[in-house]
Design an enzyme around this catalytic site. Structure first.
Site, short mmCIF file in Angstrom:
data_model
loop_
_atom_site.label_atom_id
_atom_site.label_comp_id
_atom_site.label_asym_id
_atom_site.label_seq_id
_atom_site.Cartn_x
_atom_site.Cartn_y
_atom_site.Cartn_z
N SER A 113 40.95 38.24 38.79
CA SER A 113 40.12 37.34 39.59
C SER A 113 40.64 35.91 39.63
O SER A 113 40.08 35.08 40.34
CB SER A 113 38.68 37.36 39.07
N LYS A 134 29.24 34.47 37.08
CA LYS A 134 30.12 33.36 37.46
C LYS A 134 29.37 32.28 38.22
O LYS A 134 29.59 31.08 38.00
CB LYS A 134 31.29 33.89 38.30
#
Length: 800
Positions: A705, A748
């Site tokens: 990511s 996140k």
């Protein structure tokens, strides 16, 4: 075999060629051997009477066994009746054709039966049966005994005599004179006949010996029979010695116990053993145990009745009965099916956690409509401090059930779950059965805490044992090794907690319904602190509500400057520090009331521990902010890139994993292949080295990511353009410049919101995951879903 005319004489008469035949069913007669016989009234008696009037000689043939169609008589009376009933005998099929002629030595009649003693004369073979009624008469040919001498014969005879003497010694029913007599016999055939007629073998086995003509073969065959008999006798003697020793020990213990009992009675002491047995018997009857458990308990109680209280096994049996009779086999609590009341309890105990509370309310609704439904297996998954364990207690309070928490983290022994077998010293049931006993009901809520931290070693795999426990299709008959009887766990509601899912074995994870519990926003933390944390710490430190006031601004300062977490543990710890300091001031008389405002936090907690570095770090080209997922929630991840003269290529530091290194290589390859479009000198890469560093080098990092962040940092460095302030990004890249989706979006986003991020770039495929993000977070952050790297660079770096 040779058929001969009668070679011998008896009372100066030759043996007749026609003999009346008397069948034998349970024995056989050999030449020169003596045999007592008993016959009942009938044809056999008539045969004996007529023989006594003539020459007293009869022929004896052994009847074949049940394999030829005749069942063996059950008692002696039936045997005698069968002996006399010769009309039903087929002489060719039911009788052996080789027998022994015998002389009736004595005969007496008494009580409707004839008793006689016969002595064998010679073996014969039946040539033909000339008469069947009223008794059998056969024409016979006599078999002459062959002579045999030599060393081998002598050796066989000596060996047979020695073995037979040992048999006589071990057989209480044989007189010792028989053994001594065997030593005096010089003829090998007579010795074999005498031994075969004495040992305990069947009539058919004796008949086999009778039919052997060769003396060596006969001696060897009889030796084998004696050897087998000797082995049986020696084994029986050994068993008898052991039993006798055990009986002597038991008798000695019995006498000692009786003496001890008399001594106790003399001293006025009572024996409570019978009272204890009656108590257990009453408990077993009152509890109404399941059938298997009742049988096992009664069997153990029967064993207990045969033991002395001082026996080591006595305490083992009483402990087992204590467990069996104290378990809640049929005891259960009534569920609180008032849905609105349960909702109020859950809301009062916990702020937020809407998805988990909704699932509990749905379960209650289903139980209200269908009471016999099985308990669900829920797994509360999320970072530490997010309220997983405390939510389990609230669920129990809302449902009106008993609650018990089992910490299975670090458990490596399978017996912790299934229990130890009773053969081990100090054996006990497993934790599941122990918890049910402590709860006192068969439908509690059992919380298996930290199930992701279960280990395994040489003592077994506890997670495999949990497969049966956490499967509603199997746990209705859960078998604990200690109890050794099935116990129904289908009514138990199991709740597990985990910080990560990767360490849970897939078969075990498949049995559980995962309810994700992510971190809290700043506003949620402030409200939770006001409703729960501050009152709890105030009470824990002996303070009253009027003695301490902590403002909302102070709580926000603690959250932003002293804690960085998804949960609430560190926040509660800092609030506890403030309460301790306030308690010290009040106890010393320095103040009657303590107020803690925004500017007072540093006085109690010291300088701010956490400062925002995002503005300082992103002030220069080559630095980008990414978003990382950790077991404790979402965090910012800074990517720094720099270039220097050289030709070494790409250098990566920061303890990166293989996947993260590959993302950096892919980002650099994409930039080099699109250098002209990005307005980068194509010769730049042949003259410069590129170095990418991810700070916090002591912490391992991996995952795809960060690909978008690395590519943006490199383009920012090579084009000397700064990345926009308060912007973070996440996403995986391809060599074609595509942006692929990643996981952990909700965590996140919450981590970015805690850090004050205002703009986030995320893959377009992850836009659907924003529905799980709290509304206030979505309103505070501008989201930019992208699918190509060109769009990322336009948003992050502006127009080129």
């Amino acid at each position: 075999m040779t058929d001969q005319k009668p070679p011998v004489e008896v009372n100066d008469q030759k043996l007749p060629e026609r003999l009346p035949i008397l069948p034998l069913h349970e024995t056989a007669l050999y030449p020169k051997m003596v045999l007592p016989l008993v016959v009942m009234q009938g044809d056999s008696v008539r045969l004996v009477d007529e023989a006594m009037q003539k020459n007293r000689i009869v022929g004896l043939l052994v009847a074949r066994g049940p394999e030829n169609g005749k069942d063996k008589p059950e008692n002696a009376a039936e045997a005698q009746t069968e002996k006399e009933d010769q009309n039903g005998i087929d002489p060719h099929k039911d009788l052996f054709q080789i027998g022994t002629s015998a002389m009736i030595m004595r005969m007496a009649k008494q009580d409707n039966q004839t008793q006689m003693v016969v002595q064998g004369i010679s073996r014969f073979k039946v040539l033909d049966f000339e008469q069947e009624k009223p008794y059998l008469v056969a024409r016979v040919a006599y078999i002459q005994e062959a002579e045999a001498k030599g060393k081998e014969i002598e050796a066989l005879m000596t060996n047979l005599v020695n073995m037979f003497t040992r048999v006589v010694e071990l057989s209480p029913g044989l007189p010792s004179e028989v053994g001594a007599m065997s030593k005096t016999i010089q003829e090998p055939g007579v010795l074999a006949n005498m031994v075969a007629s004495t040992i305990n073998v069947t009539a058919v086995e004796k008949q086999v010996v009778l039919e052997i003509d060769d003396i060596k073969k006969r001696l060897r065959h009889v030796t084998g029979m004696v050897s087998r008999q000797l082995e049986i006798l020696e084994l029986g003697n050994k068993i008898q010695s052991q039993v006798k020793g055990d009986m002597e020990k038991s008798q000695r213990e019995y006498y000692l116990r009786q003496q001890l009992k008399a001594i106790r009675e003399e001293l006025g002491e009572t024996d409570d053993t019978n009272v204890e047995l009656e108590e257990y018997r009453t408990k077993i009857a009152e509890i109404d145990l399941p059938e298997e458990a009742r049988k096992e308990a009664e069997r153990e109680l029967e064993r207990l009745g045969r033991m002395h209280p001082s026996s080591a096994e006595y305490s083992v049996a009483t402990t087992y009965l204590d467990w069996v009779t104290s378990l809640p086999w049929h005891t259960s609590t009534e569920d609180n099916l008032d849905i609105k009341a349960a909702q109020r309890i859950l809301d009062a105990d916990h702020y937020g956690l809407e998805k988990a509370k909704k699932r509990i309310i749905e379960h209650l609704a289903v139980r209200k409509l269908k009471p016999e439904t099985k308990g669900p297996i829920l797994c509360f998954y999320g970072p530490p401090g997010t309220g997983k364990t405390s939510l389990g207690r609230s669920v129990a309070r809302a449902m009106g059930r008993n609650f018990w928490r089992l910490s299975v983290g670090g458990v490596r022994d399978e017996a912790e779950i299934r229990g130890h077998r009773r053969t081990y010293v100090g054996a006990l049931p497993g934790r599941i059965i122990q918890s049910l006993r402590r709860c006192g009901s068969n439908n509690p809520i059992l919380m298996l805490d930290e199930i992701d931290k279960v280990g395994s070693d040489f003592r077994g795999d506890p997670s495999s044992a949990l497969l049966e426990v956490l499967d509603p299709e199997q746990n209705f008959s859960f078998s604990d090794h200690y109890l050794d009887v099935p116990f129904d766990l289908s009514r138990v509601m199991f709740i597990t907690t985990a910080n990560v899912l990767d360490t849970i074995p897939p078969p075990l994870r498949d049995r559980m319904e995962i309810l994700e519990m992510v971190g809290y926003t700043e506003e949620e933390k402030v409200k939770i602190a006001k409703r729960y944390l501050i009152p709890r710490q105030r009470e824990a430190h002996g303070l009253k509500a009027r003695q301490i006031k902590i403002s909302a601004g102070a709580v926000k300062r603690i959250i932003a400057g002293y804690t960085r977490e998804a949960g609430l543990r560190n926040l509660e710890r800092e609030l506890a520090s403030i309460c301790r300091a306030a308690a010290a001031q009040i106890a010393q008389g320095d103040a009657d009331m303590v107020k803690v405002g925004l500017d007072d936090v540093a006085e109690y907690l010291g300088p701010v521990k956490l400062t925002s570095e995002r503005k300082a770090r992103t002030a220069t080209p080559g630095v980008a902010m990414g978003l990382a997922w950790t077991p404790t929630g979402g965090e910012l991840l800074f990517i720094e890139a720099t270039a220097m003269k050289g030709q070494k290529g790409l250098t990566l530091t920061g303890q990166l994993g293989d996947v993260m290194k590959e993302s950096a290589a892919a980002a650099l390859s994409f930039i080099r292949s699109h250098a002209r479009e990005l307005k980068i000198d194509e010769d730049y890469f042949s003259q410069h080295d590129i170095h990418i560093h991810v700070p916090a080098g002591a912490i391992p990092k991996d995952g795809p990511s960060a690909g978008v962040t690395m590519l943006t940092a490199l383009v920012s460095l090579l084009t000397r353009r700064r990345i926009k302030k308060d912007l973070a990004m996440t996403g995986e890249i391809t060599l074609r410049g595509q942006v692929l989706p990643v996981g952990g979006i909700k965590e996140k986003m919450l981590g970015a919101h805690r850090a004050g991020i205002k703009t986030i770039i995320l893959p377009a495929a992850n836009e659907k995951d924003l529905v799980d993000v709290p509304e206030k977070v979505r309103q505070a952050i501008a989201f930019h879903p992208v699918s190509k790297m060109g769009d990322v660079l336009k948003i992050a770096l502006g127009a080129g």
